[in-house]
Design a protein around this motif. Sequence first.
Motif, PDB file in Angstrom:
ATOM      1  N   ASP A  56      57.023  -9.512  38.884  1.00 27.68           N
ATOM      2  CA  ASP A  56      56.637 -11.118  39.650  1.00 27.68           C
ATOM      3  C   ASP A  56      56.241 -11.256  40.551  1.00 27.68           C
ATOM      4  O   ASP A  56      56.753 -12.528  41.361  1.00 27.68           O
ATOM      5  CB  ASP A  56      57.520 -12.041  38.723  1.00 27.68           C
ATOM      6  N   ASP A  64      51.101 -15.232  26.053  1.00 29.63           N
ATOM      7  CA  ASP A  64      52.084 -16.742  26.616  1.00 29.63           C
ATOM      8  C   ASP A  64      51.971 -16.773  24.308  1.00 29.63           C
ATOM      9  O   ASP A  64      52.920 -17.284  23.823  1.00 29.63           O
ATOM     10  CB  ASP A  64      51.427 -17.611  26.732  1.00 29.63           C
ATOM     11  N   ASP A  79      62.385 -23.444  27.098  1.00 27.38           N
ATOM     12  CA  ASP A  79      62.481 -23.420  28.872  1.00 27.38           C
ATOM     13  C   ASP A  79      61.010 -21.627  28.842  1.00 27.38           C
ATOM     14  O   ASP A  79      62.081 -21.188  28.505  1.00 27.38           O
ATOM     15  CB  ASP A  79      63.104 -23.442  29.716  1.00 27.38           C
ATOM     16  N   ILE A  80      60.387 -21.252  29.893  1.00 24.28           N
ATOM     17  CA  ILE A  80      59.637 -20.166  29.559  1.00 24.28           C
ATOM     18  C   ILE A  80      60.713 -19.452  29.739  1.00 24.28           C
ATOM     19  O   ILE A  80      61.044 -18.006  29.576  1.00 24.28           O
ATOM     20  CB  ILE A  80      58.439 -20.028  30.813  1.00 24.28           C
ATOM     21  N   ASP A  81      62.228 -19.465  31.029  1.00 21.93           N
ATOM     22  CA  ASP A  81      62.616 -18.672  31.222  1.00 21.93           C
ATOM     23  C   ASP A  81      63.584 -18.348  29.444  1.00 21.93           C
ATOM     24  O   ASP A  81      64.106 -16.332  30.177  1.00 21.93           O
ATOM     25  CB  ASP A  81      63.605 -18.937  32.561  1.00 21.93           C
ATOM     26  N   HIS A  82      63.871 -19.474  29.496  1.00 19.10           N
ATOM     27  CA  HIS A  82      64.866 -18.274  27.977  1.00 19.10           C
ATOM     28  C   HIS A  82      63.550 -17.618  27.080  1.00 19.10           C
ATOM     29  O   HIS A  82      63.967 -16.748  26.041  1.00 19.10           O
ATOM     30  CB  HIS A  82      65.324 -19.942  27.436  1.00 19.10           C
ATOM     31  N   SER A  83      62.147 -17.840  26.789  1.00 26.31           N
ATOM     32  CA  SER A  83      61.526 -17.187  26.248  1.00 26.31           C
ATOM     33  C   SER A  83      61.926 -16.365  27.100  1.00 26.31           C
ATOM     34  O   SER A  83      61.479 -15.011  25.803  1.00 26.31           O
ATOM     35  CB  SER A  83      59.756 -17.949  26.390  1.00 26.31           C
ATOM     36  N   LEU A  84      61.295 -15.784  28.270  1.00 31.85           N
ATOM     37  CA  LEU A  84      61.290 -14.134  29.011  1.00 31.85           C
ATOM     38  C   LEU A  84      62.656 -13.530  27.983  1.00 31.85           C
ATOM     39  O   LEU A  84      62.725 -12.505  28.609  1.00 31.85           O
ATOM     40  CB  LEU A  84      60.527 -14.492  29.926  1.00 31.85           C
ATOM     41  N   ALA A  85      63.881 -14.242  28.417  1.00 30.73           N
ATOM     42  CA  ALA A  85      65.043 -13.704  28.530  1.00 30.73           C
ATOM     43  C   ALA A  85      64.919 -12.975  26.444  1.00 30.73           C
ATOM     44  O   ALA A  85      65.299 -12.197  26.417  1.00 30.73           O
ATOM     45  CB  ALA A  85      65.870 -14.733  27.683  1.00 30.73           C
ATOM     46  N   LEU A 144      52.093 -14.546  32.434  1.00 23.02           N
ATOM     47  CA  LEU A 144      53.310 -14.269  32.604  1.00 23.02           C
ATOM     48  C   LEU A 144      53.536 -12.740  33.066  1.00 23.02           C
ATOM     49  O   LEU A 144      52.720 -11.941  32.381  1.00 23.02           O
ATOM     50  CB  LEU A 144      53.798 -14.050  30.781  1.00 23.02           C
ATOM     51  N   PHE A 181      61.023  -7.547  35.477  1.00 24.62           N
ATOM     52  CA  PHE A 181      59.723  -8.035  35.345  1.00 24.62           C
ATOM     53  C   PHE A 181      59.129  -8.453  36.346  1.00 24.62           C
ATOM     54  O   PHE A 181      59.310  -8.105  38.032  1.00 24.62           O
ATOM     55  CB  PHE A 181      60.356 -10.034  35.055  1.00 24.62           C
ATOM     56  N   GLU A 232      55.737 -17.559  24.240  1.00 25.02           N
ATOM     57  CA  GLU A 232      56.340 -19.553  24.445  1.00 25.02           C
ATOM     58  C   GLU A 232      56.477 -19.767  23.209  1.00 25.02           C
ATOM     59  O   GLU A 232      55.573 -19.693  22.213  1.00 25.02           O
ATOM     60  CB  GLU A 232      55.144 -19.718  25.512  1.00 25.02           C
TER      61      GLU A 232
END
Length: 409
Positions: free
Chosen positions: A318, A352, A361-367, A303, A316, A356
Amino acid sequence: MADTAIDYAAVFQALPGMVALLTPELVYADANEEFLRMSGRTREQVVGRYLFDVFPDNPADASASGMRNLAASLIRVAESGERDSMALQRYDVESVQRPGEWEERYWSPVNVPVVGPDGSVMLLIHKVEEVTELIRGRERAPDDRARVLEAELYTRARELQEVNERLREAHAHEREVALALQTAMLPAPHPIGHHRAAVRYQPATDALNVCGDWYDLVDLSGADRIGIAVGDVVGHGLAAACVMGKLRSALSAASLVADGPAEALDALGLYARSVDGAENTTVVQTCIDWETHTITYSSAGHLPPVLLGRDGTVAFLDQATDPPLGARPEHIPRPEATLGFTEGDTLVLYTDGLVERRGEDIDHSLARLADALTRHRRSAPEPLADALLLDLLPSGRATDDTALVIIRL
């Protein structure tokens, strides 16, 4: 039917099997009609009351442990978020009409978590099938064979329960050893010049889920350069902790002589091919250079680190992500990217377990991580680390390890 809303409360009450809902504190939240009928209880006698207040173990039977076993199973489900199918249980039920009289009953329970949007367990589904008549064989085989079958099944159930208890004790011991090994191999926090940094390692609460998360901080050659890495080994327990120690030491050594993070990860990937259990490990390596005010980084399936600006902006890292270690059969040089920073910015690396959540969804987690960083942007590294763990980890029920490194640039 497609235009008609389903009345799930009515469906729950009409289910043909015995089903109850409990809170993680083991208080009955609801019970369907079949559960109340078969247990001989009214709704008022069940809903809103503590498990042992409704169905205590028989105080006159020193060997009675069915309800204690059920409570232990429900607690495991609440803590782990995983379903648990119990062995056949005997727990007698006190007569409502004749207090003090206990009827011998046999039950086959299954306990399942209901997980909320934040990943925590909100409710526990307790589904139970009564098999008393089957065990006793009163209707189908009213002879000595039924009693032999009853005794045999009950003996086997108790033996299985004892085996499960021994396995849990063994796993608990393995957890203690793995945690001790992991803690010993992770570097102790130490000053990095005049730069403020904070590190955290938060183990999973589940005895089976002690993993191979790690972090590392290395002073690199040059006037003011350091390398920071975090990684996560696939697997659990002592084996994962041992693999973690090998990879962390190898990457630490490689980062001292490599020409940048990508080359360090290249060397680590080649080494990982000779380490059983190292495949699919994720890791990110960064190099912070205060002379050029740049962060150079490379990621093997991990991540992305986060750069928190003084003004609360979040970026981020990335742009240099590649598959995890050992994911490719052939060797291909890994990518590398560089990002500038301003004095006073903050770099955050993590595993993670921090973000996580099952089914999310991972995008929601990162948000969610970005929002927490923005809200606490004025905090120094130490209080920021505590705030992130408090905000992002499920309260008391972390199902995965978390490693976290925060440094003020």
